[in-house]
Motif scaffolding. Structure first.
Motif, short mmCIF file in Angstrom:
data_model
loop_
_atom_site.label_atom_id
_atom_site.label_comp_id
_atom_site.label_asym_id
_atom_site.label_seq_id
_atom_site.Cartn_x
_atom_site.Cartn_y
_atom_site.Cartn_z
N LEU A 166 6.03 4.46 -7.68
CA LEU A 166 6.16 3.09 -7.19
C LEU A 166 7.14 3.03 -6.03
O LEU A 166 6.87 2.42 -4.99
N GLU A 167 8.28 3.69 -6.20
CA GLU A 167 9.28 3.70 -5.13
C GLU A 167 8.71 4.34 -3.87
O GLU A 167 8.92 3.82 -2.76
N ASN A 173 5.59 4.42 -2.93
CA ASN A 173 4.64 3.48 -2.35
C ASN A 173 5.36 2.30 -1.70
O ASN A 173 4.92 1.80 -0.66
N GLU A 174 6.46 1.86 -2.28
CA GLU A 174 7.24 0.77 -1.68
C GLU A 174 7.81 1.19 -0.33
O GLU A 174 7.80 0.41 0.63
N HIS A 233 4.97 1.23 2.16
CA HIS A 233 4.60 -0.15 2.50
C HIS A 233 5.62 -0.76 3.46
O HIS A 233 5.26 -1.41 4.44
N LYS A 234 6.89 -0.54 3.19
CA LYS A 234 7.94 -1.08 4.07
C LYS A 234 7.81 -0.51 5.48
O LYS A 234 8.00 -1.24 6.46
N GLU A 283 0.00 -5.37 0.23
CA GLU A 283 1.00 -6.07 -0.58
C GLU A 283 0.43 -6.38 -1.96
O GLU A 283 1.09 -6.16 -2.98
N LEU A 293 0.08 -3.20 -3.97
CA LEU A 293 1.39 -2.73 -4.40
C LEU A 293 1.89 -3.56 -5.58
O LEU A 293 2.43 -3.01 -6.55
N GLU A 294 1.71 -4.87 -5.52
CA GLU A 294 2.15 -5.74 -6.62
C GLU A 294 1.38 -5.42 -7.90
O GLU A 294 1.96 -5.37 -8.99
N ALA A 299 2.67 -2.13 -9.20
CA ALA A 299 4.00 -2.32 -9.79
C ALA A 299 3.87 -2.91 -11.19
O ALA A 299 4.54 -2.45 -12.13
#
Length: 183
Positions: free
Chosen positions: A126-127, A129-130, A133-134, A165, A168-169, A172
C-alpha cells in the motif's frame, strides 16, 4: 496595436552554446529546460511563456551555462511572425505530457490489479502504491502549472488520476480488511 497583438503571449527565449565535450554538460542543460516545460525552437534555442518563475529559472540556467564555459543570451518578447508555431509547439508538448500521465495511470492501475491477482494486501505494498500515486499527482500538478494556454488532454489526465485515486482507496480498504491489527 491590434487586439490580436494584445493577446499574443510573450516568451522568454534562451539561446545558448555549450562546449561539445563533455557531453554531460549539454544533456544537463537539455534536461533542465525540459523540466521547466520549455520547448525547443531549434538546437540550443528554448522558449517558455514569460513569468517571474520562468525568468528566475532561465537566468539561473544561463548563469550555470556560463559557468560550464558556454555562452547564453536570454531574450524577452513577443514573436513578430510565427507566434502560432511557437504556441502550437508549446501546446503539443503539454498535450504529450498529459497523454503520458494517462499512460502512466494505466500502468499504475495494472500494478494495483496485479496486487489483487497475487493477493498482496500488505501495508508495505500500500505504501509503495501511495508513493507511486503521489508521484503521478505531483507530476500532473507541475504540468498544469506550466499549461498556460489550456492544452488538450488535461481532462483525460484528470479522469485517469481520479481512477487511480479510486483504485488506491479500494486497495487500501482491502489492505485494512486483510492485514491484522498491530502489524
Amino acid at each position: 496595436m491590434t487586439d490580436d497583438a494584445a493577446q499574443q503571449p510573450t516568451w522568454l527565449v534562451l539561446i545558448y552554446r555549450i562546449p561539445s565535450e563533455p557531453t554531460r554538460l549539454r544533456s544537463t542543460a537539455w534536461r533542465r529546460l525540459k523540466a521547466l516545460g520549455a520547448v525547443y525552437l531549434q538546437n540550443s534555442v528554448g522558449a517558455l511563456p514569460k513569468s517571474a518563475a520562468a525568468e528566475r529559472a532561465l537566468r539561473k540556467l544561463r548563469h550555470d551555462i556560463l559557468q560550464m564555459g558556454g555562452s547564453a543570451v536570454l531574450l524577452d518578447g513577443a514573436a513578430i511572425a510565427g507566434d502560432d508555431i511557437v504556441l502550437a509547439t508549446f501546446q503539443r508538448a503539454r498535450a504529450e505530457e498529459y497523454a503520458e500521465i494517462v499512460d502512466r495511470c494505466e500502468g499504475f492501475l495494472a500494478e494495483v490489479h496485479k496486487e489483487y491477482e497475487k493477493s498482496h494486501f500488505t501495508y508495505a505494498e500500500l505504501e509503495e502504491n501511495e508513493v507511486d500515486h503521489k508521484k503521478l499527482v505531483d507530476w500532473f500538478a507541475r504540468i498544469v502549472e506550466r499549461d498556460r494556454f489550456g492544452a488538450d488532454g488535461r481532462s483525460e489526465a484528470e479522469a485517469a488520476l481520479a481512477k487511480c485515486e479510486e483504485a488506491l482507496e479500494q486497495y487500501a480498504a482491502r489492505v485494512y480488511q486483510e492485514e491484522p491489527e498491530g502489524h
